[in-house]
Design an enzyme around this catalytic site. Structure first.
Site, PDB file in Angstrom:
ATOM      1  CE  LYS A 259      56.095  27.719  35.011  1.00  0.00           C
ATOM      2  NZ  LYS A 259      57.432  29.017  35.331  1.00  0.00           N
ATOM      3  CG  ASP A 264      58.932  29.731  30.174  1.00  0.00           C
ATOM      4  OD1 ASP A 264      58.776  29.615  28.991  1.00  0.00           O
ATOM      5  OD2 ASP A 264      59.164  30.207  31.310  1.00  0.00           O
ATOM      6  CE  LYS A 271      61.901  31.797  30.451  1.00  0.00           C
ATOM      7  NZ  LYS A 271      61.625  32.937  31.473  1.00  0.00           N
ATOM      8  CG  ASP A 282      59.648  26.909  34.109  1.00  0.00           C
ATOM      9  OD1 ASP A 282      59.482  27.165  34.924  1.00  0.00           O
ATOM     10  OD2 ASP A 282      58.443  27.319  33.325  1.00  0.00           O
ATOM     11  CG  ASP A 341      58.683  33.998  29.034  1.00  0.00           C
ATOM     12  OD1 ASP A 341      58.300  32.548  30.223  1.00  0.00           O
ATOM     13  OD2 ASP A 341      59.851  34.827  29.646  1.00  0.00           O
ATOM     14  CD  GLU A 343      55.719  29.675  31.632  1.00  0.00           C
ATOM     15  OE1 GLU A 343      56.040  31.292  31.849  1.00  0.00           O
ATOM     16  OE2 GLU A 343      56.683  29.169  31.987  1.00  0.00           O
ATOM     17  NE  ARG A 345      52.690  34.716  36.009  1.00  0.00           N
ATOM     18  CZ  ARG A 345      52.596  36.168  35.996  1.00  0.00           C
ATOM     19  NH1 ARG A 345      51.838  37.433  36.474  1.00  0.00           N
ATOM     20  NH2 ARG A 345      53.474  36.108  36.169  1.00  0.00           N
TER      21      ARG A 345
HETATM   22  N1  BES Z   1      60.137  30.006  34.457  1.00  0.00           N
HETATM   23  C1  BES Z   1      60.156  31.638  34.720  1.00  0.00           C
HETATM   24  C2  BES Z   1      60.313  31.986  36.483  1.00  0.00           C
HETATM   25  C3  BES Z   1      62.413  32.033  36.055  1.00  0.00           C
HETATM   26  C4  BES Z   1      63.031  31.970  35.457  1.00  0.00           C
HETATM   27  C5  BES Z   1      62.439  30.751  37.542  1.00  0.00           C
HETATM   28  C6  BES Z   1      63.981  32.282  36.457  1.00  0.00           C
HETATM   29  C7  BES Z   1      63.271  30.110  37.242  1.00  0.00           C
HETATM   30  C8  BES Z   1      64.746  30.700  37.056  1.00  0.00           C
HETATM   31  C9  BES Z   1      58.562  32.020  34.382  1.00  0.00           C
HETATM   32  O1  BES Z   1      57.575  31.329  33.352  1.00  0.00           O
HETATM   33  C10 BES Z   1      58.562  33.289  33.265  1.00  0.00           C
HETATM   34  O2  BES Z   1      58.643  33.007  32.702  1.00  0.00           O
HETATM   35  N2  BES Z   1      58.479  34.209  34.475  1.00  0.00           N
HETATM   36  C11 BES Z   1      58.303  35.947  34.320  1.00  0.00           C
HETATM   37  C12 BES Z   1      57.022  36.962  33.900  1.00  0.00           C
HETATM   38  C13 BES Z   1      57.357  38.002  33.427  1.00  0.00           C
HETATM   39  C14 BES Z   1      56.747  37.554  32.000  1.00  0.00           C
HETATM   40  C15 BES Z   1      55.957  38.590  34.165  1.00  0.00           C
HETATM   41  C16 BES Z   1      59.509  36.398  34.218  1.00  0.00           C
HETATM   42  O3  BES Z   1      60.010  36.040  35.422  1.00  0.00           O
HETATM   43  O4  BES Z   1      60.327  37.237  34.033  1.00  0.00           O
HETATM   44 ZN    ZN Z   2      57.743  29.394  33.560  1.00  0.00          ZN
HETATM   45 MN    MN Z   3      58.066  32.225  31.457  1.00  0.00          MN
END
Ligand code: BES
Ligand code: ZN
Ligand code: MN
Length: 498
Positions: A259, A264, A271, A282, A341, A343, A345
């Protein structure tokens, strides 16, 4: 990168690093200097008064008699034999504590070759500094330890020498991953990420191909385009390919997909400001797989690797993907983007589909994706243990065994079928979010839709361990850690020796 060599000399003139431990029952301290004779009696007497505990990460610096300085690094409870990761961390902690110094000799209990290798690796991994962006404060910074000697009675043996070279390759590439993670998005865009690897790959025999946004759009990479379309820094797909000199039908072939979100923001699902800065990390998966293939090529391992890095910046703008937008992943599956968010996947799905398509021509033995995918991973396993999800138990078990040897902490997680329905969309083939509970597993189930069941696949969620926003520990600095690279290289090594 510091330099490293092995020594069997009984005379140590510079700084001497030795291990120390404390017996659980008697509370007596012991000093462990491996193959080096060392008069520990005067130091042992002082340790109680110094308030020492010998816990991991405890460092005690003392003036030496024949050496400038003796550095004690904690090994924890006294044991007959110390696990390699204990030695790796102890060496790393000492290395970190010696920044600003020129050279040190590490004499730790490392008679056996794998222990010796762990000490070398730990010492090198701990000697890391990231001061590239310091201006006026740069002069005050202590640079990382420059010269490392590892003491061993087997210093002259060629197999021991070979381990030093391996440790150098591992550390050099781990430092590349850390540098990239620590570099802010003002200085690291999808394109500049590609350019860096283009330079790094020059002369290695690795083939490199970079698809720009126009090509991605034309070729149907709706995930990468959809995530990247809100940013002025256009998305890219980086593909690096390594085929060993002597390759034949038996040569194993793996695809790594990482990834690569250079920042992000969460997109239109913005966020919160607090902690958002950590989202410069990220792209940790992309950096890990891209540096891993460089390391594998440098070690000339007889295994074929394709590394794929789908790169995009997830931004907020009038061109950003809206919640409810439908995108088409490479290969034709449609996704309703309920949450921009989620993204990672989406870009991974594109790249995994392509990786399998390319791999099919040559027979792919496995596909591994590496991603800072979910906050749920951090909730479930904390900041130091990464998750492994899979469609192939055997592959997963093998990976976990290898992780045991590299010292990287991974833990298996399930992909429960019953959670899959939560990803159903009323309008598209699938939605990009499902149940919030078990969010890490739901993300894994989403990715599973983009892998053929017969292709052995591992999904590594490294969200917590990729970036250390706490204190430094062992060989792990603050900021980018470089996690996953060591086990990916170990997998290539094990495939090579089959
Ligand atoms: N990059 C984030 C995940 C992340 C969170 C990485 C904390 C490192 C530390 C990812 O893109 C994300 O925002 N995931 C969301 C998914 C949700 C919207 C289903 C999450 O985990 O909140
Ligand atoms: Zn992310
Ligand atoms: Mn995200």
């Amino acid at each position: 990168m510091p330099s490293i060599h092995a020594t069997d000399s009984s005379v140590v003139e510079d700084i001497l690093v030795v291990g120390f431990a404390r017996d659980k029952k008697s509370k007596k301290f012991s000093i462990h200097s491996g193959d080096l004779r060392f008069n520990s009696a005067p130091i042992l007497e002082a340790l109680d008064d110094l308030g020492a505990s010998a816990a991991p990460d405890e460092i005690i610096k003392l003036p030496g008699s024949s050496t400038k300085l003796v550095v004690l690094t904690g090994l924890g409870e006294t044991k007959n034999e110390y696990p390699h990761e204990v030695l790796r961390r102890a060496a790393g902690a000492a290395s970190r504590a010696l920044s600003g110094h020129n050279s040190a000799t590490f004499a730790l209990p490392a008679t056996e070759i794998t222990a010796f290798a762990a000490v070398a690796e730990g010492a090198l991994l701990g000697a890391y500094a990231f001061d590239e962006f310091r201006g006026s404060s740069k002069a005050e910074r202590k640079p990382a330890l420059k010269k490392i000697a590892v003491h061993s009675k087997n210093a002259k043996r060629s197999d021991f020498q070979k381990q030093l070279t391996r440790a150098e390759v591992i550390a050099k590439h781990t430092h590349i991953v850390r540098d990239l993670i620590n570099t802010p998005p003002s200085h690291l865009t999808p394109d500049s990420f590609c350019q860096r690897f283009k330079k790094l790959a020059a002369g290695t025999g690795i083939k490199i191909e970079i698809l720009n946004d126009d090509q991605l759009r034309k070729l149907g990479y709706g995930g990468i385009i959809g995530v990247g379309q809100g940013s002025a820094n256009k998305p890219r797909l980086l593909h690096m390919s390594y085929v060993p000199k002597k390759s034949n039908k038996k040569t194993k072939r793996y695809a790594f997909v990482g990834k690569g979100i250079t920042f992000d923001t969460g997109g239109l699902a913005l966020k919160p400001a607090q902690g958002m800065e950590a989202m410069k990390s990220d792209m940790s998966g992309a950096a890990a797989v891209s540096a891993a293939i460089l390391a594998i090529a440098e070690l000339k391992l007889p295994v074929a690797i394709d590394a794929w890095a789908p790169l995009a910046e997830n931004m907020v703008s009038d061109t950003a993907t809206r919640p409810s937008d439908i995108i088409t992943i490479y290969g034709g599956k449609t996704v309703e983007v309920l949450n921009p968010d989620a993204e990672g996947r989406l870009v991974l799905a594109d790249a995994m589909m392509k990786a399998a398509e390319v791999g099919k021509k040559n027979g792919l033995d496995g596909l591994i994706d590496v991603a800072t995918l979910t906050g749920a991973q951090v909730v479930a396993l904390g900041t130091r243990t990464s998750a492994v999800m899979t469609n192939n138990q055997e592959f997963s078990e093998k990976f976990l065994q290898l992780a045991e040897t590299t010292g990287e902490q991974f833990w298996p997680m399930p992909l429960p079928e019953e959670l899959r329905a939560s990803l159903d969309s009323p309008v598209a083939d699938i939605a990009n979010i499902g149940d919030r509970m078990g969010g890490m597993l739901v993300a894994g189930l989403f990715l599973k839709e983009f892998v053929a069941p017969e292709l052995p696949w591992l999904h590594l969620d490294i969200a917590g361990p990729a970036y250390n926003d706490g204190k430094a520990h062992g060989y792990t600095p603050v900021g980018g850690t470089g996690v996953a690279l060591r086990t990916l290289v170990a997998l290539a090594e094990s495939a090579a020796s089959q």
